[in-house]
Motif scaffolding. Structure first.
Motif, mmCIF file in Angstrom:
data_model
loop_
_atom_site.group_PDB
_atom_site.id
_atom_site.type_symbol
_atom_site.label_atom_id
_atom_site.label_comp_id
_atom_site.label_asym_id
_atom_site.label_seq_id
_atom_site.Cartn_x
_atom_site.Cartn_y
_atom_site.Cartn_z
ATOM 1 N N ASN A 226 -40.075 -0.704 -55.183
ATOM 2 C CA ASN A 226 -40.143 0.388 -54.156
ATOM 3 C C ASN A 226 -39.114 0.405 -53.628
ATOM 4 O O ASN A 226 -38.914 0.078 -52.329
ATOM 5 N N HIS A 227 -37.946 1.116 -54.211
ATOM 6 C CA HIS A 227 -36.467 1.024 -53.382
ATOM 7 C C HIS A 227 -36.523 2.183 -52.425
ATOM 8 O O HIS A 227 -35.819 1.724 -51.311
ATOM 9 N N GLN A 228 -37.432 3.117 -52.344
ATOM 10 C CA GLN A 228 -37.457 4.003 -51.339
ATOM 11 C C GLN A 228 -37.946 3.392 -50.070
ATOM 12 O O GLN A 228 -37.514 3.374 -48.849
ATOM 13 N N HIS A 229 -38.654 2.437 -50.081
ATOM 14 C CA HIS A 229 -39.393 1.463 -48.892
ATOM 15 C C HIS A 229 -38.229 0.659 -48.545
ATOM 16 O O HIS A 229 -38.149 0.416 -47.163
ATOM 17 N N ILE A 230 -37.440 0.055 -49.444
ATOM 18 C CA ILE A 230 -36.594 -0.810 -48.928
ATOM 19 C C ILE A 230 -35.225 0.145 -48.305
ATOM 20 O O ILE A 230 -34.872 -0.655 -47.153
ATOM 21 N N ASN A 231 -34.977 1.104 -48.634
ATOM 22 C CA ASN A 231 -33.710 1.856 -47.901
ATOM 23 C C ASN A 231 -34.417 2.163 -46.588
ATOM 24 O O ASN A 231 -33.733 2.171 -45.606
ATOM 25 N N ILE A 232 -35.771 2.817 -46.680
ATOM 26 C CA ILE A 232 -36.310 3.064 -45.274
ATOM 27 C C ILE A 232 -36.303 1.885 -44.326
ATOM 28 O O ILE A 232 -35.812 1.848 -43.106
ATOM 29 N N ALA A 233 -36.594 0.794 -44.930
ATOM 30 C CA ALA A 233 -36.635 -0.685 -44.003
ATOM 31 C C ALA A 233 -35.206 -0.968 -43.417
ATOM 32 O O ALA A 233 -34.942 -1.194 -42.400
ATOM 33 N N LEU A 234 -34.231 -0.628 -44.460
ATOM 34 C CA LEU A 234 -32.804 -0.686 -43.852
ATOM 35 C C LEU A 234 -32.402 0.012 -42.573
ATOM 36 O O LEU A 234 -31.650 -0.239 -41.764
ATOM 37 N N GLU A 235 -32.880 1.375 -42.911
ATOM 38 C CA GLU A 235 -32.573 2.324 -41.693
ATOM 39 C C GLU A 235 -33.293 1.848 -40.400
ATOM 40 O O GLU A 235 -32.901 1.965 -39.490
ATOM 41 N N ARG A 236 -34.803 1.237 -40.599
ATOM 42 C CA ARG A 236 -35.356 0.856 -39.413
ATOM 43 C C ARG A 236 -34.369 -0.558 -38.755
ATOM 44 O O ARG A 236 -34.295 -0.702 -37.670
ATOM 45 N N ALA A 237 -33.894 -1.267 -39.601
ATOM 46 C CA ALA A 237 -33.267 -2.258 -39.076
ATOM 47 C C ALA A 237 -31.818 -1.976 -38.306
ATOM 48 O O ALA A 237 -31.503 -2.347 -37.158
ATOM 49 N N LEU A 238 -31.370 -0.796 -38.793
ATOM 50 C CA LEU A 238 -30.046 -0.442 -37.985
ATOM 51 C C LEU A 238 -30.320 0.241 -36.883
ATOM 52 O O LEU A 238 -29.710 0.204 -35.987
ATOM 53 N N LEU A 239 -31.486 0.971 -37.071
ATOM 54 C CA LEU A 239 -31.823 1.635 -35.770
ATOM 55 C C LEU A 239 -32.245 0.707 -34.569
ATOM 56 O O LEU A 239 -31.950 1.067 -33.481
ATOM 57 N N GLN A 240 -32.764 -0.312 -35.110
ATOM 58 C CA GLN A 240 -33.069 -1.435 -34.096
ATOM 59 C C GLN A 240 -31.802 -1.851 -33.493
ATOM 60 O O GLN A 240 -31.849 -2.130 -32.023
ATOM 61 N N ILE A 241 -30.670 -1.984 -34.371
ATOM 62 C CA ILE A 241 -29.508 -2.667 -33.696
ATOM 63 C C ILE A 241 -29.025 -1.289 -32.635
ATOM 64 O O ILE A 241 -28.564 -1.886 -31.782
ATOM 65 N N ASP A 242 -29.257 -0.255 -33.213
ATOM 66 C CA ASP A 242 -28.742 0.981 -32.518
ATOM 67 C C ASP A 242 -29.357 0.832 -30.894
ATOM 68 O O ASP A 242 -28.684 1.291 -29.693
ATOM 69 N N ASN A 243 -30.754 0.501 -30.886
ATOM 70 C CA ASN A 243 -31.450 0.555 -29.643
ATOM 71 C C ASN A 243 -31.478 -0.836 -28.779
ATOM 72 O O ASN A 243 -32.217 -0.708 -27.954
ATOM 73 N N GLN A 244 -30.702 -1.833 -29.372
ATOM 74 C CA GLN A 244 -30.820 -2.828 -28.480
ATOM 75 C C GLN A 244 -30.176 -2.531 -27.113
ATOM 76 O O GLN A 244 -29.418 -1.698 -27.075
ATOM 77 N N LYS A 245 -31.005 -3.416 -26.159
ATOM 78 C CA LYS A 245 -30.534 -3.107 -24.567
ATOM 79 C C LYS A 245 -28.944 -3.326 -24.544
ATOM 80 O O LYS A 245 -28.513 -2.715 -23.539
ATOM 81 N N GLY A 246 -28.465 -4.406 -25.241
ATOM 82 C CA GLY A 246 -27.035 -4.366 -24.779
ATOM 83 C C GLY A 246 -26.735 -5.368 -23.837
ATOM 84 O O GLY A 246 -27.645 -5.897 -23.172
ATOM 85 N N LYS A 247 -25.393 -5.951 -23.628
ATOM 86 C CA LYS A 247 -25.142 -6.817 -22.589
ATOM 87 C C LYS A 247 -25.357 -6.161 -21.213
ATOM 88 O O LYS A 247 -24.822 -5.226 -20.787
ATOM 89 N N GLY A 248 -25.834 -7.098 -20.479
ATOM 90 C CA GLY A 248 -25.954 -6.781 -18.840
ATOM 91 C C GLY A 248 -27.049 -5.827 -18.709
ATOM 92 O O GLY A 248 -26.964 -5.212 -17.388
ATOM 93 N N LYS A 249 -27.845 -5.564 -19.553
ATOM 94 C CA LYS A 249 -28.898 -4.185 -19.394
ATOM 95 C C LYS A 249 -30.221 -4.747 -19.168
ATOM 96 O O LYS A 249 -30.567 -5.807 -19.705
#
Length: 249
Positions: A226-249
């Protein structure tokens, strides 16, 4: 194959995933680590035969997504040249009696190659990606009756045809549990092997419970079709990086 997944599940479900670590978010990564190098997929034991899916489905999308966010990819060929040279120069990489590779020394050589490549090519960070077996958690709470959740994904802990009504009060004595779930992960590391950011996106459960309270394992080959599920999973992974609290937060 079933034995492999049982083994992986037992190991990985026993690992604690609750430790809170402060990772950089995408904005901080792009500002401080814009020049990156991505390697051939990092695969867990038992998943190596599926690296073709990562290279054809995930790698192009991952590169396009990160380039759109301002990252610059440096080709990895020179790193592999350095790594090969260091390995050939090492005389104690294999045990002279057993012939087994010294994993500690092998990792040291890898890190040495990373540091040399960074200095020579002006690389800021190294990106690994791959499939990983993660812990999916479920409970008999009425708001999400036996729905397993992990890495932004959720799926019933019960196999098709097994309704929650059939198991209430009899199926589980415990009020919660875990199952193995397959995810896509993206990991940023520095030249010393320290993780500076991480994201994971759930694809699908690798096992569910049947009417007899037995764990039924899925065919991973079917899951990864199911390549669609895999692509969506990658988007979730990148979104998690987008939303990391970051340094000093």
């Amino acid at each position: 194959m079933k034995k492999i997944w049982v083994f992986l599940a037992l190991i990985l479900l026993s690992a604690c995933q609750s430790t809170k670590v402060s990772y950089l978010n995408t904005k901080e990564l792009q500002s401080n680590y814009p020049r990156i190098m991505a390697f051939n997929p990092r695969m867990e034991k038992g998943l190596e035969m599926h690296d073709d899916i990562l290279k054809t489905i995930i790698e192009p999308k991952l590169k396009a997504e990160l380039e759109a966010k301002g990252f610059q990819f440096v080709p990895a060929e020179r790193f592999y040249e350095i790594h090969t040279q260091l390995r050939k120069a090492e005389t104690n990489l294999f045990d002279p009696v057993t012939g087994q590779r010294d994993e500690v020394r092998s990792n040291e050589i890898w890190q040495q190659a990373l540091q040399q490549a960074k200095a020579e090519l002006n690389i800021d960070a190294f990106v690994y990606y791959g499939f990983s077996v993660r812990t999916a958690r479920f409970s008999n709470d009425f708001t999400k009756m036996y729905v397993a959740t992990w890495d932004g994904q959720e799926e019933s802990a019960l196999s098709d045809g097994v309704g929650a009504g059939k198991v209430l009060g009899a199926f589980f004595v415990q009020t919660n549990g875990t199952l193995p779930g397959l995810s896509v992960f993206v990991q940023f590391e520095n030249e010393y092997g320290k993780t500076i950011s991480f994201g994971a996106g759930g694809i699908e459960l690798l096992a569910q419970f049947n009417n007899n309270k037995d764990v039924v394992y899925k065919d991973v080959n079917t899951v990864l079709q199911n390549h669609q599920h895999i692509n969506i999973a990658l988007e979730r992974a990148l979104l998690q990086i987008d939303n990391q609290k970051g340094k000093g937060k």
